[in-house]
Write an enzyme that holds these catalytic residues in place. Structure first.
Site, PDB file in Angstrom:
ATOM      1  N   ALA A 189       0.850  -1.208   0.000  1.00  0.00           N
ATOM      2  CA  ALA A 189       0.000   0.000   0.000  1.00  0.00           C
ATOM      3  C   ALA A 189       0.876   1.245   0.000  1.00  0.00           C
ATOM      4  O   ALA A 189       0.693   2.155   0.801  1.00  0.00           O
ATOM      5  CB  ALA A 189      -0.937  -0.018   1.211  1.00  0.00           C
ATOM      6  N   ILE A 192       2.631   3.699  -5.364  1.00  0.00           N
ATOM      7  CA  ILE A 192       2.345   3.030  -6.646  1.00  0.00           C
ATOM      8  C   ILE A 192       1.174   2.057  -6.500  1.00  0.00           C
ATOM      9  O   ILE A 192       0.256   2.035  -7.319  1.00  0.00           O
ATOM     10  CB  ILE A 192       3.615   2.322  -7.177  1.00  0.00           C
ATOM     11  CG1 ILE A 192       4.673   3.386  -7.539  1.00  0.00           C
ATOM     12  CG2 ILE A 192       3.307   1.436  -8.375  1.00  0.00           C
ATOM     13  CD1 ILE A 192       6.009   2.823  -7.983  1.00  0.00           C
ATOM     14  N   GLU A 211      -0.942  -5.103   2.811  1.00  0.00           N
ATOM     15  CA  GLU A 211       0.197  -4.299   3.261  1.00  0.00           C
ATOM     16  C   GLU A 211       0.769  -4.913   4.538  1.00  0.00           C
ATOM     17  O   GLU A 211       0.062  -5.100   5.520  1.00  0.00           O
ATOM     18  CB  GLU A 211      -0.259  -2.846   3.504  1.00  0.00           C
ATOM     19  CG  GLU A 211       0.719  -1.969   4.262  1.00  0.00           C
ATOM     20  CD  GLU A 211       2.116  -1.887   3.619  1.00  0.00           C
ATOM     21  OE1 GLU A 211       2.212  -1.572   2.431  1.00  0.00           O
ATOM     22  OE2 GLU A 211       3.098  -2.162   4.333  1.00  0.00           O
ATOM     23  N   ALA A 276       3.691  -4.491  -5.823  1.00  0.00           N
ATOM     24  CA  ALA A 276       4.141  -3.085  -5.769  1.00  0.00           C
ATOM     25  C   ALA A 276       4.777  -2.851  -4.399  1.00  0.00           C
ATOM     26  O   ALA A 276       4.319  -2.028  -3.609  1.00  0.00           O
ATOM     27  CB  ALA A 276       2.964  -2.142  -6.001  1.00  0.00           C
ATOM     28  N   HIS A 451      -9.576  34.832  -4.739  1.00  0.00           N
ATOM     29  CA  HIS A 451     -10.811  34.210  -4.263  1.00  0.00           C
ATOM     30  C   HIS A 451     -11.796  34.051  -5.412  1.00  0.00           C
ATOM     31  O   HIS A 451     -11.934  34.975  -6.202  1.00  0.00           O
ATOM     32  CB  HIS A 451     -11.455  35.088  -3.187  1.00  0.00           C
ATOM     33  CG  HIS A 451     -12.773  34.538  -2.711  1.00  0.00           C
ATOM     34  ND1 HIS A 451     -12.860  33.447  -1.878  1.00  0.00           N
ATOM     35  CD2 HIS A 451     -14.048  34.930  -2.984  1.00  0.00           C
ATOM     36  CE1 HIS A 451     -14.139  33.189  -1.641  1.00  0.00           C
ATOM     37  NE2 HIS A 451     -14.879  34.069  -2.307  1.00  0.00           N
TER      38      HIS A 451
HETATM   39  P1  FAD Z   1      14.683   5.641 -14.831  1.00  0.00           P
HETATM   40  O1  FAD Z   1      13.509   6.485 -15.106  1.00  0.00           O
HETATM   41  O2  FAD Z   1      14.528   4.291 -14.328  1.00  0.00           O
HETATM   42  O3  FAD Z   1      15.628   5.722 -16.087  1.00  0.00           O
HETATM   43  C1  FAD Z   1      16.812   5.023 -16.191  1.00  0.00           C
HETATM   44  C2  FAD Z   1      17.087   4.757 -17.665  1.00  0.00           C
HETATM   45  O4  FAD Z   1      18.407   4.262 -17.793  1.00  0.00           O
HETATM   46  C3  FAD Z   1      16.161   3.708 -18.271  1.00  0.00           C
HETATM   47  O5  FAD Z   1      15.732   4.135 -19.530  1.00  0.00           O
HETATM   48  C4  FAD Z   1      17.071   2.475 -18.391  1.00  0.00           C
HETATM   49  O6  FAD Z   1      16.705   1.632 -19.459  1.00  0.00           O
HETATM   50  C5  FAD Z   1      18.402   3.145 -18.664  1.00  0.00           C
HETATM   51  N1  FAD Z   1      19.576   2.340 -18.317  1.00  0.00           N
HETATM   52  C6  FAD Z   1      19.828   1.661 -17.170  1.00  0.00           C
HETATM   53  N2  FAD Z   1      21.048   1.105 -17.212  1.00  0.00           N
HETATM   54  C7  FAD Z   1      21.570   1.428 -18.420  1.00  0.00           C
HETATM   55  C8  FAD Z   1      22.801   1.145 -19.068  1.00  0.00           C
HETATM   56  N3  FAD Z   1      23.767   0.447 -18.455  1.00  0.00           N
HETATM   57  N4  FAD Z   1      22.996   1.622 -20.310  1.00  0.00           N
HETATM   58  C9  FAD Z   1      22.048   2.360 -20.935  1.00  0.00           C
HETATM   59  N5  FAD Z   1      20.872   2.665 -20.365  1.00  0.00           N
HETATM   60  C10 FAD Z   1      20.644   2.205 -19.134  1.00  0.00           C
HETATM   61  N6  FAD Z   1       7.901   9.607  -9.708  1.00  0.00           N
HETATM   62  C11 FAD Z   1       7.392  10.851  -9.588  1.00  0.00           C
HETATM   63  O7  FAD Z   1       8.133  11.780  -9.265  1.00  0.00           O
HETATM   64  N7  FAD Z   1       6.064  11.099  -9.816  1.00  0.00           N
HETATM   65  C12 FAD Z   1       5.206  10.126 -10.159  1.00  0.00           C
HETATM   66  O8  FAD Z   1       4.015  10.378 -10.365  1.00  0.00           O
HETATM   67  C13 FAD Z   1       5.708   8.808 -10.296  1.00  0.00           C
HETATM   68  N8  FAD Z   1       4.886   7.802 -10.646  1.00  0.00           N
HETATM   69  C14 FAD Z   1       5.399   6.560 -10.825  1.00  0.00           C
HETATM   70  C15 FAD Z   1       4.542   5.540 -11.198  1.00  0.00           C
HETATM   71  C16 FAD Z   1       5.028   4.258 -11.409  1.00  0.00           C
HETATM   72  C17 FAD Z   1       4.089   3.165 -11.819  1.00  0.00           C
HETATM   73  C18 FAD Z   1       6.429   4.007 -11.235  1.00  0.00           C
HETATM   74  C19 FAD Z   1       6.990   2.641 -11.485  1.00  0.00           C
HETATM   75  C20 FAD Z   1       7.289   5.016 -10.854  1.00  0.00           C
HETATM   76  C21 FAD Z   1       6.780   6.300 -10.629  1.00  0.00           C
HETATM   77  N9  FAD Z   1       7.602   7.344 -10.234  1.00  0.00           N
HETATM   78  C22 FAD Z   1       7.085   8.595 -10.068  1.00  0.00           C
HETATM   79  C23 FAD Z   1       9.048   7.150  -9.995  1.00  0.00           C
HETATM   80  C24 FAD Z   1       9.849   7.626 -11.204  1.00  0.00           C
HETATM   81  O9  FAD Z   1       9.439   6.926 -12.341  1.00  0.00           O
HETATM   82  C25 FAD Z   1      11.328   7.444 -10.949  1.00  0.00           C
HETATM   83  O10 FAD Z   1      11.704   8.106  -9.755  1.00  0.00           O
HETATM   84  C26 FAD Z   1      12.150   8.010 -12.092  1.00  0.00           C
HETATM   85  O11 FAD Z   1      11.819   7.401 -13.309  1.00  0.00           O
HETATM   86  C27 FAD Z   1      13.643   7.850 -11.822  1.00  0.00           C
HETATM   87  O12 FAD Z   1      14.354   8.423 -12.854  1.00  0.00           O
HETATM   88  P2  FAD Z   1      15.803   7.904 -13.258  1.00  0.00           P
HETATM   89  O13 FAD Z   1      16.202   8.707 -14.457  1.00  0.00           O
HETATM   90  O14 FAD Z   1      16.685   7.891 -12.089  1.00  0.00           O
HETATM   91  O15 FAD Z   1      15.607   6.385 -13.662  1.00  0.00           O
HETATM   92  P1  AMP Z   2       6.667   1.734  -1.507  1.00  0.00           P
HETATM   93  O1  AMP Z   2       8.068   1.346  -1.078  1.00  0.00           O
HETATM   94  O2  AMP Z   2       6.223   3.074  -1.065  1.00  0.00           O
HETATM   95  O3  AMP Z   2       6.461   1.505  -2.980  1.00  0.00           O
HETATM   96  O4  AMP Z   2       5.680   0.717  -0.781  1.00  0.00           O
HETATM   97  C1  AMP Z   2       5.806  -0.672  -0.825  1.00  0.00           C
HETATM   98  C2  AMP Z   2       5.004  -1.279   0.314  1.00  0.00           C
HETATM   99  O5  AMP Z   2       4.982  -2.702   0.186  1.00  0.00           O
HETATM  100  C3  AMP Z   2       5.581  -0.970   1.691  1.00  0.00           C
HETATM  101  O6  AMP Z   2       4.611  -0.294   2.451  1.00  0.00           O
HETATM  102  C4  AMP Z   2       5.898  -2.354   2.277  1.00  0.00           C
HETATM  103  O7  AMP Z   2       5.625  -2.437   3.656  1.00  0.00           O
HETATM  104  C5  AMP Z   2       4.963  -3.291   1.491  1.00  0.00           C
HETATM  105  N1  AMP Z   2       5.414  -4.693   1.437  1.00  0.00           N
HETATM  106  C6  AMP Z   2       6.684  -5.166   1.260  1.00  0.00           C
HETATM  107  N2  AMP Z   2       6.719  -6.520   1.273  1.00  0.00           N
HETATM  108  C7  AMP Z   2       5.445  -6.959   1.481  1.00  0.00           C
HETATM  109  C8  AMP Z   2       4.803  -8.254   1.601  1.00  0.00           C
HETATM  110  N3  AMP Z   2       5.485  -9.406   1.508  1.00  0.00           N
HETATM  111  N4  AMP Z   2       3.448  -8.291   1.815  1.00  0.00           N
HETATM  112  C9  AMP Z   2       2.740  -7.145   1.900  1.00  0.00           C
HETATM  113  N5  AMP Z   2       3.284  -5.904   1.804  1.00  0.00           N
HETATM  114  C10 AMP Z   2       4.612  -5.792   1.587  1.00  0.00           C
END
Ligand code: FAD
Ligand code: AMP
Length: 476
Positions: A189, A192, A211, A276, A451
């Site tokens: 919970a 994501i 959770e 998640a 407002h």
């Molecule tokens: P990434 O976005 O993971 O990018 C890394 C890139 O590097 C990727 O394209 C990967 O393929 C590439 N890569 C890795 N290793 C190599 C290599 N050796 N050579 C070449 N390329 C490589 N964050 C928010 O702030 N707001 C949100 O609303 C939000 N919603 C999310 C919803 C979901 C479902 C998920 C999964 C994540 C969400 N996040 C959100 C988190 C956010 O996506 C990450 O924090 C963010 O993408 C991190 O950015 P980054 O550039 O560090 O890494």
């Molecule tokens: P976040 O790190 O914010 O994406 O949240 C992930 C959540 O998953 C955390 O609140 C964890 O406590 C929960 N979690 C991790 N492992 C388990 C598990 N085996 N069963 C249920 N919840 C879990």
């Protein structure tokens, strides 16, 4: 193309691509290497955020929220639309279109900033060298004075619920469901899990969220978490706390999930299971021998407060280093590093990184929670303004939640702001700016807010800190 650059960025997500653009703006020669491929096999910049995270999830949250509001709120407005239905294929098509436009936009931004895009794998070698393997398998050695690692993160897999079948998926899988699962299980919970659970619940899934922790949204201010739990329950999310998943077995087209709680072992059966439970830093095949870059015990690349690794000229930013795994945190780190490399000023204020959950109501906060302030033994005062008392929120039929401001008792500096309510994710920007400038609650009290707007909630919460709210009773 030259094989030598001032800067090479490995990773083109929201941490890496802004670093490359800023390096280009700083008149440095720069290449950005990214290996992301989408489900159709097409290479795309943008990383997790644009392809499988922030952007597609927000697209689905918007579509499903509109659908939900059509059912739940239209009648109150006098709008009669009894036959509103959801075309899931069209919803997914719209989402895919947004992702494509945004990711292709990065290539245009690269061109404008003079960034060389390289699609394929990047590996840091010793001595300012990078091995680049293009998607077609051709390999080249590149050199750069500075190398920025921005390899991001990957979903954590639960050993007992591996991503081996179409029934048990990670967050990306849950963004791609072609139809609404009748019964959906979500493990975790966190932000994501709750966003994805909300998406499918609004379309009719029976959603059970398991959770492990006993407290709901333990990272958030607990007054806000309590209010949030109430709204999620109202939406129909079956949130089971203290429920640790121990096994998940695919049986036909369904999944049998076993978890333990205070009463012992429990079982549920779902049609799809989303795991998640968080994300881990991704550094697979990133570091060659002898680079001098170290990982910590959790696999994060070790960096100082300015994102320097232990190796000269090698930096790391975004999800692959310590700190919240958020796109905007990574972006600021990328920009800071590109500025520092160019000899300019650069800094990230980690105390003012906002968190947002794009649920309904939205949830957003910045700074310390009331529990954290108490734990620090700091004397404080707090003010709360309920959206129930906001004319604009009422007009929007969204008069739920509140804005809360916590300020130091001695000098009135704002320590934390917590909002649950309409557009909380937008409203928090004012609080971030205020905290960035070390504003007091009085500074907000004396700032004129139009407002009727939702932003008045922050104004009134600031007034409430000193028991001077006008539009609500000063109860706190
Ligand atoms: P990434 O976005 O993971 O990018 C890394 C890139 O590097 C990727 O394209 C990967 O393929 C590439 N890569 C890795 N290793 C190599 C290599 N050796 N050579 C070449 N390329 C490589 N964050 C928010 O702030 N707001 C949100 O609303 C939000 N919603 C999310 C919803 C979901 C479902 C998920 C999964 C994540 C969400 N996040 C959100 C988190 C956010 O996506 C990450 O924090 C963010 O993408 C991190 O950015 P980054 O550039 O560090 O890494
Ligand atoms: P976040 O790190 O914010 O994406 O949240 C992930 C959540 O998953 C955390 O609140 C964890 O406590 C929960 N979690 C991790 N492992 C388990 C598990 N085996 N069963 C249920 N919840 C879990």
């Amino acid at each position: 193309m030259s094989d030598s650059f001032d800067v090479i960025v490995i990773g083109g997500g929201p941490a890496g691509y802004p670093a490359a653009i800023r390096a280009g703006q700083n008149k440095l020669t720069v290449a950005c290497i990214d290996e992301w491929k989408n489900l159709d096999g097409a290479a795309a910049f943008g990383g997790t955020c644009l392809n499988a995270g922030c952007i597609p999830s927000k697209a689905l949250l918007e579509s499903t929220e509109l659908y939900h509001r059509a059912h739940e709120e239209f009648a109150a407005h006098g709008i009669k639309a009894p036959d509103v239905t959801m075309d899931v294929a069209q919803m997914q098509k719209r989402k895919a279109g947004i992702v494509k436009t945004m990711t292709q936009g990065i290539l245009a931004l690269f061109k404008a900033a003079g960034v060389t895009p390289l699609q394929g794998h990047g590996k840091l070698l010793s001595g300012h060298r990078v091995e680049y393997t293009a998607h077609d398998g051709t390999r080249r050695e590149l050199t750069a004075k500075n190398i920025i690692l921005a390899s991001g993160s990957a979903p954590i897999e639960l050993r007992s619920a591996a991503f081996k079948s179409p029934q048990i998926v990670d967050s990306w899988g849950a963004l791609e469901f072609p139809s609404v699962p009748k019964r959906l299980g979500v493990i975790g919970a966190g932000v994501i899990g709750l966003e994805l659970g909300s998406v499918w619940r609004r379309l009719g899934s029976e959603v059970t969220v398991l959770e492990a922790l006993p407290d709901f949204l333990a990272i958030a201010d607990q007054q806000l978490a309590k209010e949030a739990l109430r709204h999620f329950k109202k939406l129909g999310l079956d949130i089971r706390l203290g429920a640790k998943v121990t096994a998940a077995n695919v049986a036909g087209d369904a999944v049998d999930v076993t978890y333990t709680d205070a009463k012992g072992e429990q079982k549920i059966t779902v049609d799809r299971l989303v795991v998640a439970i968080g994300r881990r830093p991704y550094t697979k095949d990133l570091l060659g021998p002898g680079t001098g870059v170290e990982l910590d015990e959790r696999g994060f690349i070790k960096v100082d407060h300015e994102c320097r690794t232990g190796a000269e000229g090698v930096w790391a930013v975004g999800d692959c280093v310590r700190g919240p795994m958020l796109a905007h945190k990574g972006k600021e780190e990328g920009v800071m590093v590109a500025d520092l490399i160019a000899g300019h000023y650069g800094e990230v204020n980690y105390k003012t990184v906002p968190s947002v959950m794009y649920t309904a109501p939205e949830i957003a906060w910045v700074g310390l929670t009331e529990e954290q302030v108490k734990a620090q033994g700091k004397a404080y005062k707090a003010g709360v303004f309920p959206f129930m008392a906001s004319g604009r929120a009422r007009a929007m039929e969204q008069a739920q939640g509140f804005a809360k401001i916590i300020a130091a008792k001695d000098d009135d500096e704002i320590l934390g702001v917590h909002i649950i309510g309409p557009m909380a994710g937008e409203l928090i920007a004012e609080a971030v700016l205020a905290m960035e400038y070390s504003a007091s609650s009085e500074d907000l009290q004396r700032t004129i807010h139009a407002h009727p707007t939702l932003s008045e909630a922050l104004h009134e919460a600031a007034l409430a800190v000193d028991k001077r709210a006008i539009d609500s009773i000063n109860r706190y």
